[in-house]
Write a protein that holds these residues in place. Structure first.
Motif, PDB file in Angstrom:
ATOM      1  N   GLY A  37       0.798  -1.223   0.000  1.00  0.00           N
ATOM      2  CA  GLY A  37       0.000   0.000   0.000  1.00  0.00           C
ATOM      3  C   GLY A  37       0.831   1.273   0.000  1.00  0.00           C
ATOM      4  O   GLY A  37       0.281   2.377   0.040  1.00  0.00           O
ATOM      5  N   GLY A  39       2.564   2.475  -2.428  1.00  0.00           N
ATOM      6  CA  GLY A  39       2.551   3.161  -3.723  1.00  0.00           C
ATOM      7  C   GLY A  39       3.569   2.626  -4.723  1.00  0.00           C
ATOM      8  O   GLY A  39       3.774   3.228  -5.781  1.00  0.00           O
ATOM      9  N   LYS A  40       4.159   1.479  -4.436  1.00  0.00           N
ATOM     10  CA  LYS A  40       5.205   0.931  -5.313  1.00  0.00           C
ATOM     11  C   LYS A  40       4.654   0.613  -6.703  1.00  0.00           C
ATOM     12  O   LYS A  40       5.240   0.995  -7.724  1.00  0.00           O
ATOM     13  N   SER A  41       3.533  -0.097  -6.739  1.00  0.00           N
ATOM     14  CA  SER A  41       2.955  -0.451  -8.047  1.00  0.00           C
ATOM     15  C   SER A  41       2.492   0.797  -8.786  1.00  0.00           C
ATOM     16  O   SER A  41       2.684   0.903 -10.005  1.00  0.00           O
ATOM     17  N   THR A  42       1.896   1.710  -8.068  1.00  0.00           N
ATOM     18  CA  THR A  42       1.427   2.950  -8.707  1.00  0.00           C
ATOM     19  C   THR A  42       2.603   3.692  -9.327  1.00  0.00           C
ATOM     20  O   THR A  42       2.504   4.227 -10.441  1.00  0.00           O
TER      21      THR A  42
END
Ligand code: ADP
Ligand code: MG
Length: 274
Positions: A37, A39-42
């Motif tokens: 959660g 924000g790594k993927s974002t």
């Protein structure tokens, strides 16, 4: 190669990226770690233009790809992406999966050249100054043959040539992910972004996927990899970024970051995962 400047991304009222600034140099292997959660993927999705940033810049080879006016397809083809869930097309065979994007883009380029030549011919008919035509030395047939050769060469490399004509559903997770990786390679990307490439795998298949990523790293591929595999990050990464709550809290060489974390939140995270 990639300059990220004060990148912000919100989904409605939720601010997921709160100002990310970093530079990814050619040949670097950057590991991104951090709690779920954070924000790594974002962040990766913004790099690859799968999300539009709310503000900030992403300069890729001198062009701001966060700018809505640039043709992201030109830039995206230089960035490969590998997802946690493989994202292979299940209704296409393995070799079709690998050939799809290169063939699509090469045929698109061919059509654009033909179209441009059409206009140049019209212009030349009315003008004393003759603009040279684009040289066209290929055909859709040739494009497909070359893409097939290249796909087979990549399959041979990972020892899965005999799987060329099967559908992904018949493969193990490790095989699927290795195919997803060579599918990204088939585009000849300048950088590959990996989003937790081993998180969906059974433990016994993690090694074969990490080995392939490691080979590509050794060959000089620039890569950004979100991972929970701390051993892998330590071994392969040239730099580790620790993200928390939409920010880069700390970044350093793996040596420094793992052995001598500076920030209390990094220490707390590492104490849980190491
Ligand atoms: P990580 O990869 O570090 O686990 P993500 O980038 O997936 O984190 O998610 C960061 C936050 O953004 C989470 O709270 C998640 O729920 C939220 N988020 C991600 N994608 C979307 C979306 N498309 N719409 C709304 N919220 C999203
Ligand atoms: Mg994620």
């Amino acid at each position: 190669m990639i300059d990220v400047i004060d990148l912000k991304k919100s989904f409605g009222k939720l601010e997921v990226l709160k100002g990310i600034t970093t530079t990814i140099k050619e040949g670097e292997k950057v590991a991104i770690i951090g709690p779920s959660g954070s924000g790594k993927s974002t962040f990766l999705r913004c790099l690859n233009c799968l999300e539009d940033p709310t503000s900030g810049s992403i300069i890729f080879e001198g062009v701001d790809i966060a700018d809505m006016r640039v043709d992201i397809n030109i830039h995206r083809r230089h960035m490969g992406m590998v997802f946690q869930q493989f994202n292979l097309f299940n209704n296409k065979t393995v070799i079709e999966n690998i050939m799809l994007a290169p063939v699509y883009l090469a045929i698109h380029d061919l059509r654009m050249k033909k179209l441009q030549n059409f206009f140049i011919r019209i212009k030349n008919a009315f003008s004393k100054h003759k603009t040279p035509l684009y040289e066209i030395d290929t055909t859709p047939q040739k494009i497909k043959e070359e893409a097939r050769e290249n796909a087979l060469r990549l399959l041979r490399r990972i020892g899965l040539e005999e799987k060329a004509d099967v559908y992904p559903s018949t493969l193990s997770g490790g095989q699927k992910q290795r195919i997803a990786i060579i599918r990204a390679m088939a585009m000849n990307p300048k950088v590959i972004l990996f989003d937790e490439p081993t998180s969906a795998l059974d433990p016994e298949m993690v090694g074969e996927v990490l080995d392939l990523i490691k080979q590509l790293a050794d060959e000089g591929m620039t890569m950004v990899i979100v991972t929970h595999e701390m051993g892998f990050a330590r071994e392969v990464a040239t730099r580790v970024i620790f993200m928390d709550e939409g920010r880069i809290v700390e970044e350093n060489t793996p040596q420094e970051l793992f052995n001598n974390p500076q920030h209390p939140r990094t220490r707390e995270f590492l104490s849980k995962v190491l």
